[in-house]
Design a protein around this motif. Structure first.
Motif, PDB file in Angstrom:
ATOM      1  N   GLY A 100       0.785  -1.222   0.000  1.00 49.26           N
ATOM      2  CA  GLY A 100       0.000   0.000   0.000  1.00 49.26           C
ATOM      3  C   GLY A 100       0.816   1.270   0.000  1.00 49.26           C
ATOM      4  N   THR A 101       2.151   1.155  -0.034  1.00 50.83           N
ATOM      5  CA  THR A 101       3.005   2.345  -0.008  1.00 50.83           C
ATOM      6  C   THR A 101       3.820   2.446  -1.289  1.00 50.83           C
ATOM      7  OG1 THR A 101       4.961   1.315   1.021  1.00 50.83           O
ATOM      8  CG2 THR A 101       3.211   2.094   2.486  1.00 50.83           C
ATOM      9  N   THR A 102       4.372   3.626  -1.492  1.00 54.92           N
ATOM     10  CA  THR A 102       5.211   3.881  -2.658  1.00 54.92           C
ATOM     11  C   THR A 102       6.373   4.769  -2.246  1.00 54.92           C
ATOM     12  OG1 THR A 102       5.198   4.660  -4.957  1.00 54.92           O
ATOM     13  CG2 THR A 102       3.914   5.931  -3.372  1.00 54.92           C
ATOM     14  N   ASP A 103       7.236   5.107  -3.205  1.00 54.67           N
ATOM     15  CA  ASP A 103       8.403   5.928  -2.900  1.00 54.67           C
ATOM     16  C   ASP A 103       7.993   7.307  -2.412  1.00 54.67           C
ATOM     17  OD1 ASP A 103      10.804   4.284  -3.913  1.00 54.67           O
ATOM     18  OD2 ASP A 103       9.408   4.206  -5.601  1.00 54.67           O
ATOM     19  N   ILE A 104       8.750   7.862  -1.479  1.00 49.54           N
ATOM     20  CA  ILE A 104       8.475   9.210  -1.009  1.00 49.54           C
ATOM     21  C   ILE A 104       8.728  10.191  -2.144  1.00 49.54           C
ATOM     22  CG2 ILE A 104       8.980   8.692   1.397  1.00 49.54           C
ATOM     23  CD1 ILE A 104      11.722   9.888   1.037  1.00 49.54           C
ATOM     24  N   ASP A 105       8.124  11.353  -2.061  1.00 50.02           N
ATOM     25  CA  ASP A 105       8.147  12.298  -3.161  1.00 50.02           C
ATOM     26  C   ASP A 105       9.388  13.179  -3.114  1.00 50.02           C
ATOM     27  OD1 ASP A 105       7.343  13.715  -5.390  1.00 50.02           O
ATOM     28  OD2 ASP A 105       6.324  15.209  -4.170  1.00 50.02           O
ATOM     29  N   VAL A 106      10.520  12.578  -3.414  1.00 51.05           N
ATOM     30  CA  VAL A 106      11.764  13.328  -3.547  1.00 51.05           C
ATOM     31  C   VAL A 106      12.495  12.756  -4.747  1.00 51.05           C
ATOM     32  CG1 VAL A 106      12.022  13.885  -1.108  1.00 51.05           C
ATOM     33  CG2 VAL A 106      12.953  11.751  -1.977  1.00 51.05           C
ATOM     34  N   LEU A 107      13.459  13.509  -5.247  1.00 55.73           N
ATOM     35  CA  LEU A 107      14.299  12.988  -6.307  1.00 55.73           C
ATOM     36  C   LEU A 107      15.087  11.792  -5.786  1.00 55.73           C
ATOM     37  CD1 LEU A 107      15.796  16.267  -7.791  1.00 55.73           C
ATOM     38  CD2 LEU A 107      14.109  14.796  -8.865  1.00 55.73           C
ATOM     39  N   GLU A 108      15.729  11.047  -6.694  1.00 56.24           N
ATOM     40  CA  GLU A 108      16.560   9.935  -6.245  1.00 56.24           C
ATOM     41  C   GLU A 108      17.645  10.440  -5.306  1.00 56.24           C
ATOM     42  OE1 GLU A 108      18.112   7.209  -9.025  1.00 56.24           O
ATOM     43  OE2 GLU A 108      16.178   6.731  -9.898  1.00 56.24           O
ATOM     44  N   ALA A 109      18.002  11.668  -5.429  1.00 53.97           N
ATOM     45  CA  ALA A 109      18.926  12.282  -4.475  1.00 53.97           C
ATOM     46  C   ALA A 109      18.652  13.775  -4.445  1.00 53.97           C
ATOM     47  CB  ALA A 109      20.369  12.012  -4.881  1.00 53.97           C
ATOM     48  N   GLY A 110      18.799  14.389  -3.268  1.00 54.67           N
ATOM     49  CA  GLY A 110      18.480  15.807  -3.130  1.00 54.67           C
ATOM     50  C   GLY A 110      19.665  16.615  -2.650  1.00 54.67           C
ATOM     51  N   TRP A 111      20.038  17.639  -3.429  1.00 56.92           N
ATOM     52  CA  TRP A 111      21.183  18.468  -3.036  1.00 56.92           C
ATOM     53  C   TRP A 111      20.896  19.248  -1.771  1.00 56.92           C
ATOM     54  CZ3 TRP A 111      25.732  17.532  -4.883  1.00 56.92           C
ATOM     55  CH2 TRP A 111      25.864  16.947  -6.142  1.00 56.92           C
ATOM     56  N   ASN A 112      19.617  19.513  -1.491  1.00 54.16           N
ATOM     57  CA  ASN A 112      19.330  20.242  -0.250  1.00 54.16           C
ATOM     58  C   ASN A 112      19.682  19.412   0.970  1.00 54.16           C
ATOM     59  OD1 ASN A 112      17.171  18.591  -1.096  1.00 54.16           O
ATOM     60  ND2 ASN A 112      15.773  19.568   0.328  1.00 54.16           N
ATOM     61  N   TYR A 113      19.670  18.072   0.847  1.00 57.65           N
ATOM     62  CA  TYR A 113      20.096  17.221   1.956  1.00 57.65           C
ATOM     63  C   TYR A 113      21.604  17.316   2.155  1.00 57.65           C
ATOM     64  CZ  TYR A 113      15.470  15.124   1.407  1.00 57.65           C
ATOM     65  OH  TYR A 113      14.122  14.935   1.297  1.00 57.65           O
ATOM     66  N   VAL A 114      22.345  17.464   1.065  1.00 55.77           N
ATOM     67  CA  VAL A 114      23.791  17.673   1.173  1.00 55.77           C
ATOM     68  C   VAL A 114      24.056  18.981   1.910  1.00 55.77           C
ATOM     69  CG1 VAL A 114      25.922  18.098  -0.124  1.00 55.77           C
ATOM     70  CG2 VAL A 114      24.333  16.333  -0.896  1.00 55.77           C
ATOM     71  N   ASP A 115      23.348  20.041   1.495  1.00 58.00           N
ATOM     72  CA  ASP A 115      23.559  21.354   2.096  1.00 58.00           C
ATOM     73  C   ASP A 115      23.204  21.384   3.581  1.00 58.00           C
ATOM     74  OD1 ASP A 115      24.304  22.216  -0.411  1.00 58.00           O
ATOM     75  OD2 ASP A 115      22.325  23.033  -0.905  1.00 58.00           O
ATOM     76  N   SER A 116      22.151  20.661   3.951  1.00 56.88           N
ATOM     77  CA  SER A 116      21.694  20.699   5.348  1.00 56.88           C
ATOM     78  C   SER A 116      22.282  19.586   6.202  1.00 56.88           C
ATOM     79  CB  SER A 116      20.162  20.628   5.397  1.00 56.88           C
ATOM     80  OG  SER A 116      19.696  19.429   4.794  1.00 56.88           O
ATOM     81  N   GLY A 117      23.084  18.689   5.584  1.00 58.73           N
ATOM     82  CA  GLY A 117      23.700  17.609   6.351  1.00 58.73           C
ATOM     83  C   GLY A 117      22.701  16.630   6.902  1.00 58.73           C
ATOM     84  N   LYS A 118      21.773  16.172   6.047  1.00 57.53           N
ATOM     85  CA  LYS A 118      20.760  15.218   6.470  1.00 57.53           C
ATOM     86  C   LYS A 118      20.699  14.036   5.517  1.00 57.53           C
ATOM     87  CE  LYS A 118      17.798  18.729   8.584  1.00 57.53           C
ATOM     88  NZ  LYS A 118      16.470  19.382   8.567  1.00 57.53           N
ATOM     89  N   ILE A 119      20.167  12.932   6.006  1.00 53.66           N
ATOM     90  CA  ILE A 119      19.959  11.758   5.180  1.00 53.66           C
ATOM     91  C   ILE A 119      18.597  11.157   5.518  1.00 53.66           C
ATOM     92  CG2 ILE A 119      21.107  10.145   6.773  1.00 53.66           C
ATOM     93  CD1 ILE A 119      22.248   8.783   4.173  1.00 53.66           C
ATOM     94  N   VAL A 120      17.902  10.673   4.506  1.00 52.42           N
ATOM     95  CA  VAL A 120      16.561  10.111   4.671  1.00 52.42           C
ATOM     96  C   VAL A 120      16.637   8.596   4.548  1.00 52.42           C
ATOM     97  CG1 VAL A 120      14.207  10.055   3.790  1.00 52.42           C
ATOM     98  CG2 VAL A 120      15.531  12.169   3.679  1.00 52.42           C
ATOM     99  N   VAL A 121      16.029   7.892   5.478  1.00 50.42           N
ATOM    100  CA  VAL A 121      15.892   6.437   5.408  1.00 50.42           C
ATOM    101  C   VAL A 121      14.403   6.146   5.298  1.00 50.42           C
ATOM    102  CG1 VAL A 121      16.349   4.233   6.522  1.00 50.42           C
ATOM    103  CG2 VAL A 121      17.937   6.146   6.843  1.00 50.42           C
TER     104      VAL A 121
END
Length: 493
Positions: A364-385
């Motif tokens: 019942g679930t699908t991929d979260i709505d982000v690109l395969e990788a997000g540069w804003n995560y690089v800038d903010s020092g975060k990672i999504v699991v």
């Protein structure tokens, strides 16, 4: 906020309020004047910055075999490997998914996209237009508008630093760019996944980097050391490594291996490398005691040299071997010539990792709505699991968000002022039941007491006598959130 279809927009606002919007466009091939991504966004500007704004819209990953060794690759990496980085461009057709194939056969232009809108390329029962409007992959039958975003957790650098740290001195064996020894430190990947709430039925992870690459890793070692299938694994300890040194190979003498890391001091060729706790797959934060340099794209649209942070997955060699020569500068008369069957582990150690997907996605679930990788995560020092993880924290967060939305709503959005208070109390009751692990009772409260009060506007665009909310836009927003919570709760039950 991006301009989605109104009904879709409310889903992602509530579902992914904690996930930053991705503003960067899809990975563009350098020199492409007529890039397919631009063609797609010309027709569907509302898809900009979503997961559709990516090569995975039309391309799929696959198993690539070279030198007798097979490796599972993500969409960008697989396409580059199959086409030999554009030298065999005709091979790209084999990487296309069903939507990409339809787009190609209808002309590979804006008119082609319009022509295939009514088709159901992936055969999941929804037209390509319906899936694009809902921000779902029209070339993936497992991704359709009925599904909700998978459970996710976001970790920042401070949280990762607070976890137990693991250090290991090791060889990073590359294919072309030059080998080197370094001491990486960070969080053992197995520990990170446990902290995210990985579920018992999970089988693999896929790590995404911001330049479009993705690499999959099985959780368990396949126990094969023959080299025929290269599977850098997550759980467990890798084989103890041997230290390889030769003056000819030393970069300081004109060779190809960098031995400048402080960890090289006092080691001799043939020595065993002792690592406390053993060699592990880790999410590294530092190399040789220094924070990893955050990645960015250079003028050629590639990850800039010398950048690999703020986080990088590190996979040790499963097949222990020497630092062989670069594939494009190999001299058979020198020691350790290039060997395609060697374990070039650096290529499977994702630089600037931003997202870790855990498969299989819950039903019942699908991929979260982000690109395969997000540069804003690089800038903010975060990672999504995200993916096959315990959804309880997401459930409680989403119920809290619903309560906040209701509190902020005008009183005239409700059939009676008292219904606003009652709806808040009902959701509070469900929250408390779920927080106390009374999941079935919480589900009953959501489905029997709350859902009937919110489910009419979505059908008729007008409320009926059962509805507590008379503003249909607000009702639809709450309904989507409620349906998502119910789907996630059924994962737990």
């Amino acid at each position: 906020m991006r301009k989605y279809n109104k009904l879709v927009a409310v889903v992602f606002f509530v579902v992914l309020a904690a996930v930053a919007s991705v503003a960067t466009a899809a990975y563009q091939h350098a020199g492409d004047a007529d890039n397919d991504a631009r063609v797609f966004l010309n027709v569907y500007p509302g898809a900009a910055g979503t997961k559709l704004d990516n090569c995975a819209l039309c391309h799929g990953g696959g198993v690539y075999t070279s030198g007798g060794k097979s490796t599972t690759m993500g969409s960008c990496q697989y396409c580059h490997a199959i086409t030999n980085y554009g030298k065999q461009a005709d091979q790209f057709v084999s990487t296309l998914n069903s939507f990409g194939s339809d787009y190609l056969t209808h002309g590979r232009n804006e008119a082609a996209l319009k022509a295939i809108e009514s088709l159901d390329s992936d055969g999941d029962g929804y037209s390509n237009l319906a899936e694009i409007t809902a921000i779902r992959y029209p070339g993936d039958k497992n991704d359709d508008p009925t599904k909700v975003a998978a459970p996710f957790r976001i970790f920042d650098k401070a949280q990762l630093e607070a976890m137990p740290q693991h250090s290991q001195f090791m060889l990073m064996n590359t294919t072309k760019s030059g080998d080197y020894y370094a001491e990486y430190s960070g969080v053992v990947m197995e520990d990170l996944l446990k902290a995210a709430g990985i579920r018992a039925d999970a089988v693999k992870i896929t790590v995404y980097a911001p330049d479009g690459y993705s690499v999959s890793h099985p959780l368990a070692d396949d126990l094969s050391n023959t080299g025929t299938t290269y599977s850098p694994y997550v759980n467990g300890i890798y084989p103890q490594a041997v230290y390889y040194y030769d003056t000819v190979a030393d970069k300081a003498n004109g060779g190809w291996c960098d031995y400048t890391s402080p960890g090289n001091a006092g080691r001799n060729n043939g020595d065993l490398i002792h690592v406390y706790g053993g060699l592990r797959m880790i999410l590294a934060l530092r190399a040789d005691g220094k924070d990893l340099v955050p990645g960015y794209l250079d003028s050629t649209n590639k990850l800039a040299s010398g950048t690999e942070g703020p986080f990088r997955t590190i996979t040790p060699q499963k097949l222990v071997g020497p630092p062989d020569q670069p594939s494009n500068k190999s001299n058979p008369s020198l020691i350790w010539p290039y060997n395609s069957a060697s374990d070039h582990n650096a290529g499977f150690s994702s630089k600037s990792a931003t997202i870790i997907k855990i498969d299989p996605l819950p039903e019942g679930t699908t991929d979260i709505d982000v690109l395969e990788a997000g540069w804003n995560y690089v800038d903010s020092g975060k990672i999504v699991v995200y993916g096959d993880i315990d959804p309880r924290l997401n459930i409680l967060d989403k119920l809290s968000a619903m309560i906040s939305v209701i509190k902020a709503a005008d009183a005239d959005a409700f059939k009676h002022p008292g219904f606003k208070r009652e709806l808040i109390e009902e959701i509070h009751e469900a929250y408390n039941l779920i927080a106390k692990t009374h999941y079935s009772h919480g589900l009953h409260e959501l489905e029997r007491e709350i859902l009937p009060r919110l489910d009419n506007c979505s059908q008729a665009r007008r409320h009926d006598n059962r509805d507590w909310v008379t503003d249909c836009d607000l009702q639809q927003r709450l309904l989507w959130s409620l349906q998502e919570v119910i789907t996630l709760l059924k994962i737990v039950i």
